[in-house]
Each structure stands twice: as structure tokens, then as C-alpha cells.
Design a protein around this motif. Structure first.
Motif, mmCIF file in Angstrom:
data_model
loop_
_atom_site.group_PDB
_atom_site.id
_atom_site.type_symbol
_atom_site.label_atom_id
_atom_site.label_comp_id
_atom_site.label_asym_id
_atom_site.label_seq_id
_atom_site.Cartn_x
_atom_site.Cartn_y
_atom_site.Cartn_z
ATOM 1 N N TYR A 113 -0.691 8.062 -10.565
ATOM 2 C CA TYR A 113 0.598 7.107 -10.342
ATOM 3 C C TYR A 113 0.108 5.674 -9.948
ATOM 4 N N GLY A 114 -1.104 5.332 -8.935
ATOM 5 C CA GLY A 114 -1.730 4.310 -8.094
ATOM 6 C C GLY A 114 -1.618 4.374 -6.951
ATOM 7 N N VAL A 115 -1.136 6.367 -6.369
ATOM 8 C CA VAL A 115 -0.739 5.807 -5.219
ATOM 9 C C VAL A 115 -1.902 6.290 -4.245
ATOM 10 N N GLY A 116 -2.250 5.731 -3.307
ATOM 11 C CA GLY A 116 -2.780 6.088 -2.419
ATOM 12 C C GLY A 116 -3.921 5.497 -1.781
ATOM 13 N N ASP A 117 -3.527 4.144 -1.775
ATOM 14 C CA ASP A 117 -4.352 3.194 -1.246
ATOM 15 C C ASP A 117 -4.497 2.943 0.322
ATOM 16 N N ALA A 118 -3.671 3.367 0.910
ATOM 17 C CA ALA A 118 -3.335 3.373 1.642
ATOM 18 C C ALA A 118 -4.244 4.235 2.593
ATOM 19 N N VAL A 119 -4.414 4.937 2.968
ATOM 20 C CA VAL A 119 -4.373 6.566 2.728
ATOM 21 C C VAL A 119 -4.733 7.795 1.565
ATOM 22 N N ILE A 120 -5.109 8.845 1.877
ATOM 23 C CA ILE A 120 -4.460 9.753 1.609
ATOM 24 C C ILE A 120 -5.130 11.113 2.972
ATOM 25 N N GLY B 254 3.319 0.344 8.488
ATOM 26 C CA GLY B 254 4.071 1.123 7.841
ATOM 27 C C GLY B 254 4.882 2.176 7.969
ATOM 28 N N VAL B 255 6.658 2.201 7.180
ATOM 29 C CA VAL B 255 7.087 3.095 7.582
ATOM 30 C C VAL B 255 7.369 4.318 6.800
ATOM 31 N N ASP B 256 7.381 5.553 6.913
ATOM 32 C CA ASP B 256 7.538 7.217 6.113
ATOM 33 C C ASP B 256 9.721 7.054 5.546
ATOM 34 N N VAL B 257 9.882 6.607 4.639
ATOM 35 C CA VAL B 257 11.214 6.137 4.799
ATOM 36 C C VAL B 257 11.941 7.731 4.347
ATOM 37 N N CYS B 258 12.590 7.712 5.021
ATOM 38 C CA CYS B 258 13.080 9.666 5.223
ATOM 39 C C CYS B 258 13.477 10.129 5.952
ATOM 40 N N ALA C 172 3.709 8.992 -0.001
ATOM 41 C CA ALA C 172 4.831 8.857 -0.914
ATOM 42 C C ALA C 172 4.357 10.450 -1.594
ATOM 43 N N VAL C 173 5.249 11.726 -1.693
ATOM 44 C CA VAL C 173 5.358 12.646 -1.495
ATOM 45 C C VAL C 173 5.678 12.837 -3.483
ATOM 46 N N PRO C 174 5.317 14.051 -3.518
ATOM 47 C CA PRO C 174 4.922 14.692 -5.251
ATOM 48 C C PRO C 174 7.011 15.575 -4.707
ATOM 49 N N GLY C 175 7.711 14.197 -5.436
ATOM 50 C CA GLY C 175 8.975 14.429 -5.979
ATOM 51 C C GLY C 175 9.842 14.442 -4.704
ATOM 52 N N ALA C 176 9.047 13.687 -3.645
ATOM 53 C CA ALA C 176 9.930 12.921 -2.944
ATOM 54 C C ALA C 176 10.851 14.052 -2.169
ATOM 55 N N GLY D 129 0.857 -1.440 0.260
ATOM 56 C CA GLY D 129 -0.218 0.159 -0.798
ATOM 57 C C GLY D 129 1.134 0.633 -0.231
ATOM 58 N N SER D 130 0.144 2.165 -0.188
ATOM 59 C CA SER D 130 0.807 3.767 -0.124
ATOM 60 C C SER D 130 -0.146 4.916 0.372
ATOM 61 N N ARG D 131 0.444 5.672 0.996
ATOM 62 C CA ARG D 131 -0.328 6.699 1.895
ATOM 63 C C ARG D 131 0.356 7.959 0.748
ATOM 64 N N LEU D 132 -1.371 8.606 0.135
ATOM 65 C CA LEU D 132 -0.091 9.793 -0.870
ATOM 66 C C LEU D 132 -0.813 11.069 -0.075
#
Length: 466
Positions: A184-191, A362-366, A395-399, A159-162
Motif C-alpha cells: 500500500y506504499g506505507v513505511g517511508d517514515a519508519v517501519i 507526526g501523529v498517531d491518530v488513535c 498506520a496498522v493492518p486494518g486500523a 510520510g507514514s509509519r508502518l
């Protein structure tokens, strides 16, 4: 508990108590060094691990790292311990638990069965004896499935958080970022939005915008404005569209007080969220964020190492049956995780401990810009976490999060992970992408130009929320 000793290389090492041996057995962390509780040498670290390996698991039920009478998190951990679930492993030492976790006997069902019998301190202790590949191998076996409008944690899914944050909470700016992520198919975990201005009226306007967008396109996703939980309770009382209820939590009562919460407030919020019955395929309504170093930064760590305190935060989270939990692993800064090596290790530890305790982790890889880390380190960590069966990534726009001013993952990174490792989005979200003709028959995201009618329809909706 009497002091623990270990003879190594002709030297005798003495560890005063449980929290001392846990701290000195930890992998090197700048936060533990800042707190002056870390091992002074690698030899001392190995000696602490040897002493810890021989410690019976039952010790953690009679000895606490934060006193029972002083801390409601400790009381929650001890009072909610499931003795029956613990029974099959109650004879083991910490080292014996490691061996069992890595065995073929410890499959997903077996791990789920013992999970309520494991305390956070047990999970932290065994992680200190593990190589990175051990953390990955065990976490991959543990499936934790939750659901609201999408189902997360299934085999072969990531999954991904948008995260469409904006420095002024401009509605159209946020909506355009949401559009970008969806394409980009992102956001299924949460927006999920971190509001730049955290108050009830602003949060309501953001929630209504997200809900309007969701309803207009019938998107099977849950939304969240990451405002303080007391604000969310008030927002629910006002009838605004709340999906997931968010709160940052930590591993001690004092640290949670620093966040302005206690366990009773979390219970009230959980019950209020359940009462709305907004989920379609499930009713997991809570979203928690954690991070190694949060208790130390609040001067509320009680002399306990930051990774053990982080695992105790997971003991708080699992009491409220959350939809998602994530550690913001490198967000707090190099004072706590100095470089890419420490961030990667911490991310794998956090994911392992959360999954072992039964959380949809989940993890915010940051990382922050003043840490000794870069995007190559994040590439490594996101790949390792996906192999380990991570529930979701952020995931965020442009990382580049231009509101919180730190570096995370980009929408493109999710495409890389899905292509390279064959993982898919949540099934309900995947079906929506197909209905919107945003994926190819092979399941790849289409490269849609701005003139494409599917993009035009979404852009029109961003104008509606301006």
C-alpha cells in the motif's frame, strides 16, 4: 508573578500564577478536570484567555511553570533559549504572537528563524488562543525537513509509519504485516515495531529480520524496534543493525524518570546512534513519542495542564535533532482526552506546537475502545492533519493494533489521503515503488493480487524470516 485578573460580564476572575492561567485557558480536557486545575465554566476559560493574551512573551523567560532548581527539563528549556532568535518577537504579547503567526509576514523562513527563540510554554500559550483553523494554517506554513534513508517534511509529501505489531512477536506474522503495508506504499517514515516482549535478545531478532528484509529489496526506509533506549544502547554495543533510536519522553524530569530515562541517557543514545553512520541521505537518528496526559498519569505534572506539559516534552525532543516525533494523541485513554472532539483538538494542538518548535511532527491518530470516539473522528483528524502539513501518520493492518489493543489508522487510509489531497510519499521511497512496479504511471498504488510475481517475491522473503 503577581496574580492576573480579568473583568468579564460584571465578574472579576483572578488567576494565581502563570500555570493557573495556562490551565484555565486550555480547551476542555478530561485530564485537566481530573487534576482539578481546569476552568470551572466557559466564562472563566474565556477570561483566562483574555488575561493570557495580554501577557508579554518575556514573562515566560522569568517565570517558570516547573521550578528551575527542581527540574532538568526546565533547565534545558531556559539554558538553551536563543535570545537572538527571540529578539524580533520579544516585544510581543501572547495575543500579539498569535496575530503575527497568522500574518503573511510569518512565512516558513520567518517561522524557522524565530523557532529557537520560542519556549515550549510560549507555543502552548499561543495555541490556547487559536481556533482549529488557526492551528492548521500556521502549522502548514512551517516546514521541518529531516533525513535518514528517506527525506521527510517536504512540501506536498506525507510520510507514514508502518506499524506491524504482533501479540507474540512472531517473525513471520510481523513480516506479513510489513509486506501488506509495503504493497500500500506505507513505511517511508519508519517501519517500526512495538515489541510485545521488551528485552535485548528479542529486540535484536526483530531488528535483524527487518534489516534482512530491507536489504533484500533495497528498500529506502529506516527501521526501528521501539524498545527502551537503554536496551538500544546495549544492542548497538553488540553490533546489531540499529537505524533509529527510540524513546518515549515527557515534559518533566520526574515523568521522564518514570520512563526510566534522563537527559544524559538521551544524549548518550543520540551520540551512539550518530556514530553508526547508517543513514544514506541524512543522519537524523532519534525517534521520540509523546502524549498528552503522560505526566499526569505518572503524578509528575507539577500542577501544570497536560497540553503545556506536552509542549515541554517537545522541548526535550528538539535537543536531540530527531528524525521523527509523534504524539500518540488518543492512546492514553478517556481519562485524559474524553471524546472525539477532545482528541481532534489535542492532535491539532500537538502538531502545531511541535512544528512551531521546529520538530518533524507526526501523529498517531488513535483512540482506545472505551473512549467516546470512533473511526469517523479519526477520519476527520487525519484529514485535518494532512491539510496542516503533518510530517507523518501511523498506520496498522486494518486500523486495529492487535498487540497494543487500540484503534489507529489503516494502510487504506494513507491511500485515501494521497488520492484525495494529492500528497506523496518521501521521494526516495516513491522512486523505490516505481522501480518495483508497484505504482501506475500516474502514481497510484497498483492493486496487486496474490498471484502477481511482485507479491510472490515479497511473500518468499517472509518465508525466509520464519
Amino acid at each position: 508573578m503577581a496574580a492576573l485578573t480579568c473583568d468579564l460580564g460584571g465578574d472579576r476572575y483572578v488567576f494565581d500564577d502563570l500555570k493557573d492561567v495556562l490551565a484555565k485557558a486550555s480547551s476542555r480536557k478530561s485530564g485537566d478536570e481530573l487534576a482539578e486545575i481546569a476552568a470551572e465554566t466557559d466564562a472563566e476559560r474565556i477570561a483566562a484567555r483574555m488575561a493570557l493574551a495580554d501577557l508579554p512573551l518575556k514573562t515566560f523567560l522569568s517565570e517558570t511553570v516547573v521550578p528551575y532548581e527542581d527540574d532538568e527539563v526546565t533547565r534545558l528549556i531556559i539554558d538553551s533559549h536563543d535570545a537572538e532568535a527571540f529578539r524580533p518577537i520579544s516585544h510581543l504579547t501572547v495575543g500579539g504572537l498569535r496575530d503575527w503567526l497568522l500574518s503573511h509576514e510569518a512565512d516558513s523562513a520567518a517561522l524557522a528563524a524565530v523557532s529557537p527563540g520560542l519556549t515550549p510554554e510560549m507555543a502552548a500559550a499561543v495555541s490556547k488562543l487559536m481556533r482549529n483553523q488557526d492551528l492548521i494554517a500556521v502549522a502548514k506554513k512551517r516546514r521541518v525537513v529531516t533525513a535518514f534513508r528517506t527525506t521527510l517534511g517536504l512540501e506536498g509529501r506525507l510520510g507514514s509509519r508502518l506499524q506491524p505489531n504482533h501479540p507474540t512477536d512472531d517473525l513471520r506474522g510481523i513480516a506479513v504485516s510489513v509486506l501488506d503495508g509495503l504493497l500500500y506504499g506505507v513505511g517511508d517514515a519508519v517501519i517500526g515495531i512495538n515489541p510485545a516482549t521488551d528485552n535485548v535478545p528479542n529486540a535484536i531478532s526483530l531488528m535483524k529480520m527487518l534489516d534482512d528484509l530491507r536489504l533484500h529489496y533495497d528498500i529506502p526506509a529506516q527501521t526501528c524496534v521501539l524498545t527502551h533506549v537503554t536496551n538500544t544502547i546495549e544492542i548497538m554495543n553488540r553490533g546489531a543493525p540499529v537505524d533509529l533510536v527510540f524513546q518515549s519522553v515527557a515534559g518533566s524530569e520526574a515523568a521522564n524518570n518514570g520512563f526510566g530515562v534522563d537527559l544524559s541517557v538521551l544524549k548518550e543514545a543520540h551520540q551512539a546512534g550518530l556514530s553508526l553512520k547508517r543513514g544514506t541521505v541524512g543522519q537524523n537518528v532519534m525517534y521520540f513519542e509523546t502524549g498528552q496526559g503522560s505526566a499526569l498519569s505518572a503524578e509528575a505534572h507539577h500542577g501544570v495542564d497536560q497540553q503545556t506539559m506536552e509542549a515541554r516534552a517537545y522541548g526535550v525532543a528538539r535537543a536531540y535533532d530527531p528524525m521523527i516525533v509523534n504524539t500518540v494523541v488518543g492512546f492514553i485513554g478517556p481519562e485524559y482526552l474524553y471524546d472525539g472532539k477532545q482528541i481532534i483538538r489535542a492532535g491539532l494542538e500537538d502538531h502545531f506546537c511541535g512544528k512551531l518548535l521546529g520538530l518533524p511532527m507526526g501523529v498517531d491518530v488513535c483512540y482506545t475502545n472505551h473512549a467516546e470516539a470512533d473511526q469517523d473522528d479519526m477520519d476527520s483528524l487525519m484529514t485535518l492533519l494532512t491539510v496542516a502539513g503533518c510530517t507523518f501518520l501511523i498506520a496498522v493492518p486494518g486500523a486495529d493494533d492487535i498487540m497494543l489493543n487500540y484503534q489507529s489508522l489503516s494502510f487504506h487510509d494513507m491511500l485515501y489521503l494521497r488520492g484525495a489531497l494529492g500528497v506523496k510519499a518521501a521521494p526516495e521511497f516513491e522512486a523505490w515503488l516505481e522501480r518495483m512496479d508497484m505504482v501506475t504511471p500516474e502514481g497510484r498504488i497498483r492493486e496487486l493480487g496474490l498471484r502477481d510475481p511482485r507479491v510472490a517475491r515479497l511473500v518468499d522473503q517472509t518465508r525466509l524470516v520464519a
